[in-house]
Structures are given as structure tokens and as C-alpha cells.
Design a protein around this motif. Structure first.
Motif, PDB file in Angstrom:
ATOM      1  N   LYS A  75      50.978  49.345  20.552  1.00 34.18           N
ATOM      2  CA  LYS A  75      51.549  49.936  21.762  1.00 34.18           C
ATOM      3  C   LYS A  75      50.653  49.671  22.969  1.00 34.18           C
ATOM      4  CE  LYS A  75      52.668  54.407  23.870  1.00 34.18           C
ATOM      5  NZ  LYS A  75      52.708  55.889  23.677  1.00 34.18           N
ATOM      6  N   LEU A  76      49.346  49.861  22.801  1.00 39.92           N
ATOM      7  CA  LEU A  76      48.417  49.642  23.902  1.00 39.92           C
ATOM      8  C   LEU A  76      48.350  48.166  24.293  1.00 39.92           C
ATOM      9  CD1 LEU A  76      45.523  52.048  22.832  1.00 39.92           C
ATOM     10  CD2 LEU A  76      47.069  52.346  24.777  1.00 39.92           C
ATOM     11  N   ILE A  77      48.383  47.290  23.291  1.00 33.41           N
ATOM     12  CA  ILE A  77      48.386  45.855  23.592  1.00 33.41           C
ATOM     13  C   ILE A  77      49.573  45.508  24.483  1.00 33.41           C
ATOM     14  CG2 ILE A  77      48.659  43.547  22.581  1.00 33.41           C
ATOM     15  CD1 ILE A  77      47.128  44.671  20.105  1.00 33.41           C
ATOM     16  N   ALA A  93      55.576  46.655  12.479  1.00 35.21           N
ATOM     17  CA  ALA A  93      55.658  46.822  13.932  1.00 35.21           C
ATOM     18  C   ALA A  93      55.280  45.554  14.682  1.00 35.21           C
ATOM     19  CB  ALA A  93      54.761  47.977  14.373  1.00 35.21           C
ATOM     20  N   ILE A  94      54.543  44.634  14.025  1.00 35.58           N
ATOM     21  CA  ILE A  94      54.071  43.445  14.740  1.00 35.58           C
ATOM     22  C   ILE A  94      55.230  42.545  15.168  1.00 35.58           C
ATOM     23  CG2 ILE A  94      53.761  41.902  12.759  1.00 35.58           C
ATOM     24  CD1 ILE A  94      51.115  40.998  14.081  1.00 35.58           C
ATOM     25  N   ASN A  95      56.337  42.628  14.442  1.00 29.61           N
ATOM     26  CA  ASN A  95      57.476  41.783  14.768  1.00 29.61           C
ATOM     27  C   ASN A  95      58.194  42.231  16.036  1.00 29.61           C
ATOM     28  OD1 ASN A  95      57.199  40.089  12.418  1.00 29.61           O
ATOM     29  ND2 ASN A  95      57.986  41.795  11.211  1.00 29.61           N
ATOM     30  N   GLN A  96      57.835  43.403  16.549  1.00 27.98           N
ATOM     31  CA  GLN A  96      58.451  43.919  17.768  1.00 27.98           C
ATOM     32  C   GLN A  96      57.597  43.652  19.003  1.00 27.98           C
ATOM     33  OE1 GLN A  96      61.486  45.124  17.100  1.00 27.98           O
ATOM     34  NE2 GLN A  96      60.986  44.788  14.925  1.00 27.98           N
ATOM     35  N   VAL A  97      56.454  42.976  18.807  1.00 29.07           N
ATOM     36  CA  VAL A  97      55.504  42.786  19.903  1.00 29.07           C
ATOM     37  C   VAL A  97      55.198  41.304  20.095  1.00 29.07           C
ATOM     38  CG1 VAL A  97      53.209  43.391  20.773  1.00 29.07           C
ATOM     39  CG2 VAL A  97      54.449  45.025  19.359  1.00 29.07           C
ATOM     40  N   ASP A  98      55.175  40.862  21.336  1.00 29.12           N
ATOM     41  CA  ASP A  98      54.784  39.486  21.644  1.00 29.12           C
ATOM     42  C   ASP A  98      53.271  39.447  21.858  1.00 29.12           C
ATOM     43  OD1 ASP A  98      54.462  36.908  22.450  1.00 29.12           O
ATOM     44  OD2 ASP A  98      55.572  37.095  24.341  1.00 29.12           O
ATOM     45  N   LEU A  99      52.574  38.807  20.937  1.00 27.71           N
ATOM     46  CA  LEU A  99      51.111  38.769  20.989  1.00 27.71           C
ATOM     47  C   LEU A  99      50.582  37.414  21.471  1.00 27.71           C
ATOM     48  CD1 LEU A  99      50.345  40.657  17.658  1.00 27.71           C
ATOM     49  CD2 LEU A  99      50.315  41.567  19.979  1.00 27.71           C
ATOM     50  N   LEU A 109      44.452  34.003   6.663  1.00 24.83           N
ATOM     51  CA  LEU A 109      44.631  35.025   7.698  1.00 24.83           C
ATOM     52  C   LEU A 109      44.675  34.394   9.073  1.00 24.83           C
ATOM     53  CD1 LEU A 109      44.823  37.962   8.599  1.00 24.83           C
ATOM     54  CD2 LEU A 109      42.319  38.115   8.482  1.00 24.83           C
ATOM     55  N   CYS A 110      43.840  33.382   9.299  1.00 21.16           N
ATOM     56  CA  CYS A 110      43.829  32.701  10.595  1.00 21.16           C
ATOM     57  C   CYS A 110      45.182  32.059  10.886  1.00 21.16           C
ATOM     58  CB  CYS A 110      42.733  31.644  10.624  1.00 21.16           C
ATOM     59  SG  CYS A 110      42.546  30.823  12.223  1.00 21.16           S
ATOM     60  N   ALA A 111      45.738  31.354   9.893  1.00 22.36           N
ATOM     61  CA  ALA A 111      47.032  30.701  10.081  1.00 22.36           C
ATOM     62  C   ALA A 111      48.135  31.719  10.323  1.00 22.36           C
ATOM     63  CB  ALA A 111      47.355  29.843   8.860  1.00 22.36           C
ATOM     64  N   GLN A 112      48.065  32.845   9.618  1.00 19.27           N
ATOM     65  CA  GLN A 112      49.074  33.896   9.787  1.00 19.27           C
ATOM     66  C   GLN A 112      49.012  34.476  11.196  1.00 19.27           C
ATOM     67  OE1 GLN A 112      48.789  36.900   6.757  1.00 19.27           O
ATOM     68  NE2 GLN A 112      50.789  37.787   7.214  1.00 19.27           N
ATOM     69  N   ALA A 113      47.802  34.688  11.708  1.00 16.50           N
ATOM     70  CA  ALA A 113      47.646  35.226  13.062  1.00 16.50           C
ATOM     71  C   ALA A 113      48.132  34.227  14.110  1.00 16.50           C
ATOM     72  CB  ALA A 113      46.182  35.585  13.310  1.00 16.50           C
ATOM     73  N   LEU A 114      47.822  32.952  13.910  1.00 15.41           N
ATOM     74  CA  LEU A 114      48.254  31.924  14.861  1.00 15.41           C
ATOM     75  C   LEU A 114      49.773  31.858  14.946  1.00 15.41           C
ATOM     76  CD1 LEU A 114      45.718  29.038  14.086  1.00 15.41           C
ATOM     77  CD2 LEU A 114      45.761  30.497  16.110  1.00 15.41           C
ATOM     78  N   LYS A 115      50.469  32.125  13.835  1.00 10.93           N
ATOM     79  CA  LYS A 115      51.929  32.127  13.845  1.00 10.93           C
ATOM     80  C   LYS A 115      52.481  33.203  14.777  1.00 10.93           C
ATOM     81  CE  LYS A 115      52.704  30.248   9.195  1.00 10.93           C
ATOM     82  NZ  LYS A 115      53.207  30.536   7.825  1.00 10.93           N
ATOM     83  N   HIS A 116      51.715  34.283  14.950  1.00 10.09           N
ATOM     84  CA  HIS A 116      52.120  35.364  15.858  1.00 10.09           C
ATOM     85  C   HIS A 116      51.611  35.129  17.279  1.00 10.09           C
ATOM     86  CE1 HIS A 116      53.977  38.067  12.935  1.00 10.09           C
ATOM     87  NE2 HIS A 116      53.001  37.768  12.096  1.00 10.09           N
ATOM     88  N   GLY A 117      51.005  33.968  17.520  1.00  5.84           N
ATOM     89  CA  GLY A 117      50.513  33.650  18.850  1.00  5.84           C
ATOM     90  C   GLY A 117      49.135  34.190  19.160  1.00  5.84           C
ATOM     91  N   ILE A 118      48.447  34.744  18.136  1.00  9.09           N
ATOM     92  CA  ILE A 118      47.121  35.324  18.340  1.00  9.09           C
ATOM     93  C   ILE A 118      46.073  34.205  18.327  1.00  9.09           C
ATOM     94  CG2 ILE A 118      45.416  36.968  17.475  1.00  9.09           C
ATOM     95  CD1 ILE A 118      47.738  38.404  16.028  1.00  9.09           C
TER      96      ILE A 118
END
Length: 548
Positions: free
Chosen positions: A269-271, A294-300, A316-325
Motif C-alpha cells: 500500500k505504501l509503495i 496482493a502483489i498482482n494488484q500493484v505496479d512495481l 527469486l531475482c528472476a521472479q522479482a524482475l517479472k514484476h518489474g522490480i
């Protein structure tokens, strides 16, 4: 060596490197920028500066004098940030207490650090009250409350933080003093015995701040930051000054967001609502976020995050990159203030494919300015930087703790031969990148050969069904030790993956020549509850104890 020393003019000012000077610049450049606490409080840097003065005056009214120790037990908050500045700026020592210590460890650190005043969040009052009869030096306790209410307790409170602040004028003149004055202390938990106390001076913290500033803001890489970034820590502020980043972001005058207790929904929420662009955390926190529905509801997209504390797996790195992190590794330890290196992708490597970039992001990285780093053999001889030869990582930098508090023997072990010994095994390649291959105490010794537990964890993490993994060596009559893997399976794959599936996945890397056949774990525990330390790291000590 005989050199020519400067003889200063008698009237010249010998400017000391003090934490108070870090606060001058943002009050000139961005006095109206915001500092936010959860969804409850927000104020400007101008107000923050006034509250720092109020806090110093309030502590002085409670009897705190230069050289005294003020301890804090709180979640990440604006109050904690105020303590980061006010306590050392008045010449006192800030003791950031690990809120996840056992009662025995807690009272040990309080007495060992000789705390005079403790500021305690209402949630930790019962824990502190359980050891109050064993206080040796504590004179006053102040309660930190989000509601302003003081809980019922056996502790004799001097008052509530905000109420005491409200009674105190924002009038305090911060004096100049020797830059080598102790500013902070905290305790690092080891594998045996009671926690060890480390300490840092004003000079060390200021130099660490400017070194991280130069590397994060000045050198071109994949995740540069500026004063336009919005910062939110996800590493506890009691843990190595939240990696020193609150000092850096204050110097920049950037917007800062403090989340309190780490809850996935609140963090996300804060992000979203505060437009957070820069954070840091341990792998378990990132794993908690990327596996939260909840991560699927946020554009990171564009969120820059440094991972430290434990190895960042490629999975974990590849998974985070898929979410734009924009995720990558930082390296350091409690004894090093802490930053030693960052996994910055050099400009000429920016065009490489994602697999190669993931490999670099998961490395331990390039040493930041003023860090001297080498790998040595058991006799202390320097080893080649060929990306293959492994040795212990030893370092020098201006901000390393100069020893352990009241522990001469352990201090000498830490600083053997004039280099700080990290206890990590690693290799350095021709480009200067460090890759930690294991901890000295975690490397698996099987059949006369060494196997890296970190490398096995990285390989297993690349299986599509794996959410989290820990590998340790356990005793074996024939081989000395054999690898044991504890594996957490993603919800979508529960009941669909077997131990043999994980072993077959590892055999694929045997066939590629990346690991020997004897490196494949013979025992795999699925849907495991992996034990963690007080700061969220995987506790291999507890795993070994459980399965030995």
C-alpha cells in the motif's frame, strides 16, 4: 615514512565529520520534503529538524549526558529516524536493540552496553518488563505509542514519547566534538555464545554515507538513485543502521517512508500510495512480497531494491524482475557499517541478455569507493582474481568497527593481520566482481571435497515450483557430510512435486558440469518450515541442530 604535514593557521577551523552536518544540506535544498510514517503521520524536514532538537532537549531533561547510552526498541518509524540523529548529535551513544532477541540475550545486551535510558514501543513492553529486575544501569524508560496511550506494566515509565516531546521546547544547541566519538552500538548474534557488540564513530558513519552516496548516485549502473527517489526501508532500523540508508537519504533530502511493522499489505500500500522507488531488504522479505496475492494488484515497475543479509538466488531475482522490480545484491555485515560492495552492472554489460544480467545481479558485487578487498588462503596469502580460486574475503575501509566491545580476544581474531576477516568464502573475477560461494562455517565437506551450500540453493531455486530453499551439510558416516535441502513449494505446485523431481532438476546441472554428482542432496524435505534468525536470515545453525 617521513611526509610533509600541514601546519594549520592557528585560527583555522578543524571541521569534524559529525552526523549533525548531514542534516544541514536538506534544510537548504528541500526543507519542505516529506517524511512519512505508515498512513498515520507526515511532516517536513523542517519539522524533523525541530523535533531532533526537541528530542535532544527531552533526553537531557531525563538526565542523558554526553557519553551516556540511549537504547531504542521500536519498529521502523519517524521516531527511530529522530533517534538516529538526536542521540549521537548530543554526544550520547545510540544503542539499536534487536527486538527479536530472547530475554536472556536482551538483558545481556542492555547491561553490556550500559544503557542509561530505553525508549520502548508498546508492543515490546512485556518483553522489556520481563527483564527489568536485572537492569544494572537503566535509569529511565520512555514508552513509544502510536496512540499516545501508556500500557499497564510493571515498568516505571518516565512518560510517553510524544507527550514528553510536546512539553519540551525545540531549543537545543548541538556542540562540536571529536569526530571519533562513539555514535552507535548494536549487537550481532553469532552461532555460539552471547551477542557481540560493535561500535561506530561519527567519522565512520559520515564517511560511509558519502561512499554510498558516490556509488549509488555517481556511477552509471542499473539502479542509480537521486534526491527525487522515494525511500522506504524494509530492513529493520536496529540492523546496522538500516544499512546506513536513512543517513544517506536524509543527506539527499529525499522523501522517506517508514512502514512500522512489516506487513505485506501495508508495504505494498505504501509503495503504491507514496510512490516508493527505492528500498532494501533480506531475501525472505522479498519472497514474502512476490508470493503475496496482493502483489498482482500493484505496479512495481521501476522499484529499485537492494538485497542483502543472505544470498540472492537467481530464481527469486528472476521472479522479482517479472514484476518489474529492479533487484540486485548488496554485501556487508554488522561489523562493516555495513556496505562493502554492490552488484552494479557496468555500462558495457547493460546490453547482455537477461540470464547474464541476473547472474551479475546475484553476485556479491563490486567494492564501493574506499573499500580494499582481497581473498586469501588459510595462511593469509593473497589469491588471484581469476573468478575460480576461492579464499576468505578480507577487507579494509574507513568505517569498519575497530573491535568488539569488551572482547579483546574476539577483536584480535576479527582483525588478524590488520585485515577484517569476514568469515565468507568467495572468488573475485577479472572485472572486479566478488561472488561469495559460502560461509566458512556453512561449506559442505563431503568425500574430501568442498561443496557450496549457496550454489546448491541457487540451483534448486531455479526449479519453477520452488519458493524458498536452504541447504546444509549433515553428518554422514561414509562421506563425512552430505547435503540436506529444505524446500518450500509454491502453492500452485503443492502435491505435484516430489523429492525426486528436485533431485532430477539438480542432475541437469551435474550433466552440464556445474556441480559434481555427489553435490546432489540425498535428503530433501518438502514444504519445510525453514527456521529464520531475528533479522529474517535463514538460520543454518538451527537446521543443522534439528537434522544432525
Amino acid at each position: 615514512m617521513k611526509t610533509r604535514l600541514i601546519t594549520p593557521t592557528p585560527s583555522a577551523h578543524a571541521y569534524p565529520l559529525l552526523i549533525k552536518n548531514l542534516l544541514d544540506t536538506p534544510l537548504i535544498y528541500s526543507p519542505d520534503q516529506e517524511i512519512v510514517y505508515r498512513d498515520q503521520h507526515r511532516y517536513t524536514y523542517k519539522t524533523f529538524s525541530q523535533r531532533v532538537k526537541q528530542l535532544a532537549a527531552m533526553l537531557e531533561n531525563l538526565g542523558v549526558r554526553p557519553g551516556d547510552t540511549v537504547a531504542v526498541m521500536d519498529w521502523d518509524s519517524h521516531r527511530y529516524l529522530e533517534c538516529f540523529f538526536a542521540v549521537p548529535m548530543m554526544g550520547a551513544v545510540l544503542h539499536t536493540i534487536n527486538i527479536r532477541l530472547t530475554p536472556e540475550q536482551l538483558i545481556y545486551t542492555i547491561n553490556h552496553a550500559e544503557d542509561d535510558v530505553i525508549l520502548v514501543n508498546t508492543e515490546f513492553v512485556p518483553l522489556l518488563a520481563s527483564v527489568k529486575d536485572r537492569f544494572n544501569t537503566v535509569k529511565k524508560v520512555v514508552v513509544l505509542s502510536d496512540t499516545g496511550e501508556i500500557p499497564e506494566s510493571d515498568l516505571d515509565f518516565a512518560g510517553e514519547y510524544e507527550a514528553l516531546m510536546a512539553e519540551t521546547p525545540a531549543e537545543y544547541e548541538f556542540a562540536e566534538f571529536d569526530e571519533n566519538t562513539m555514535a552507535t552500538t548494536f549487537y550481532t548474534t553469532g552461532t555460539t555464545g552471547m551477542p557481540k557488540g560493535v561500535f561506530f564513530s561519527h567519522r565512520q558513519i559520515v564517511l560511509h554515507t558519502y561512499a554510498t552516496l558516490s556509488v549509488l548516485c555517481g556511477y552509471a549502473h542499473q539502479a542509480n538513485i537521486t534526491s527525487n527517489d522515494v525511500y522506504m526501508p524494509m530492513t529493520p532500523m536496529f540492523h546496522v543502521h538500516a544499512w546506513g540508508m536513512p543517513y544517506l537519504m536524509t543527506l539527499l533530502g529525499a522523501k522517506q517512508v517508514y512502514p512500522g511493522r512489516y506487513e505485506p499489505e501495508m508495504l505494498l500500500k505504501l509503495i503504491l500510495t507514496e510512490n516508493v522507488t527505492y528500498s532494501h531488504c533480506v531475501p525472505t522479505i522479498m519472497n514474502m512480497l512476490v508470493t503475496s496475492p496482493a502483489i498482482n494488484q500493484v505496479d512495481l515497475t521501476g522499484w529499485k531494491v537492494i538485497i542483502g543479509g543472505s544470498a540472492l538466488s537467481r530464481g527469486l531475482c528472476a521472479q522479482a524482475l517479472k514484476h518489474g522490480i529492479n533487484l540486485y545484491t548488496g554485501y556487508g555485515m554488522s561489523e562493516t557499517c555495513p556496505v562493502l560492495s554492490l552488484a552494479m552492472i557496468k555500462p558495457h554489460l547493460m546490453e547482455t541478455d537477461q540470464d547474464e544480467q541476473v547472474a551479475i545481479r546475484c553476485m556479491t558485487g563490486l567494492p564501493i569507493p574506499h573499500v580494499q578487498m582481497k581473498i586469501v588462503d588459510m595462511k593469509g596469502n593473497a589469491l588471484p582474481h581469476d573468478g575460480k580460486t576461492a579464499g576468505e574475503v578480507v577487507v579494509r575501509a574507513p568505517w569498519l568497527t575497530q573491535g568488539y566491545i569488551k572482547s579483546e580476544e574476539k577483536s584480535e581474531e576479527l582483525w588478524a593481520d590488520g585485515w577484517l576477516h569476514t568469515g565468507d568464502i568467495g572468488v573475485i573475477d577479472a572485472h572486479g566482481y566478488l561472488r561469495i560461494t559460502d560461509r566458512l562455517k556453512d561449506v559442505i565437506k563431503t568425500g574430501g571435497e568442498w561443496i557450496s551450500s549457496l550454489e546448491l540453493e541457487d540451483i534448486i531455486s531455479r526449479h519453477e515450483a520452488v519458493s524458498e530453499v536452504a541447504v546444509v551439510g549433515v553428518a554422514d558416516d561414509k562421506w563425512g557430510e552430505r547435503p540436506l535441502a529444505m524446500v518450500v513449494i509454491k502453492d500452485a505446485f503443492r502435491g505435484k512435486v516430489s523429492e525426486k523431481d528436485i533431485q532430477d532438476h539438480c542432475m541437469g546441472f551435474v550433466e552440464k558440469g556445474q556441480i559434481p554428482k555427489y553435490g546432489v542432496p540425498t535428503r530433501i524435505i518438502l514444504d519445510a518450515d525453514i527456521p529464520k534468525t531475528s533479522v529474517g536470515k535463514i538460520s543454518k545453525k538451527d537446521i543443522r541442530s534439528q537434522y544432525q
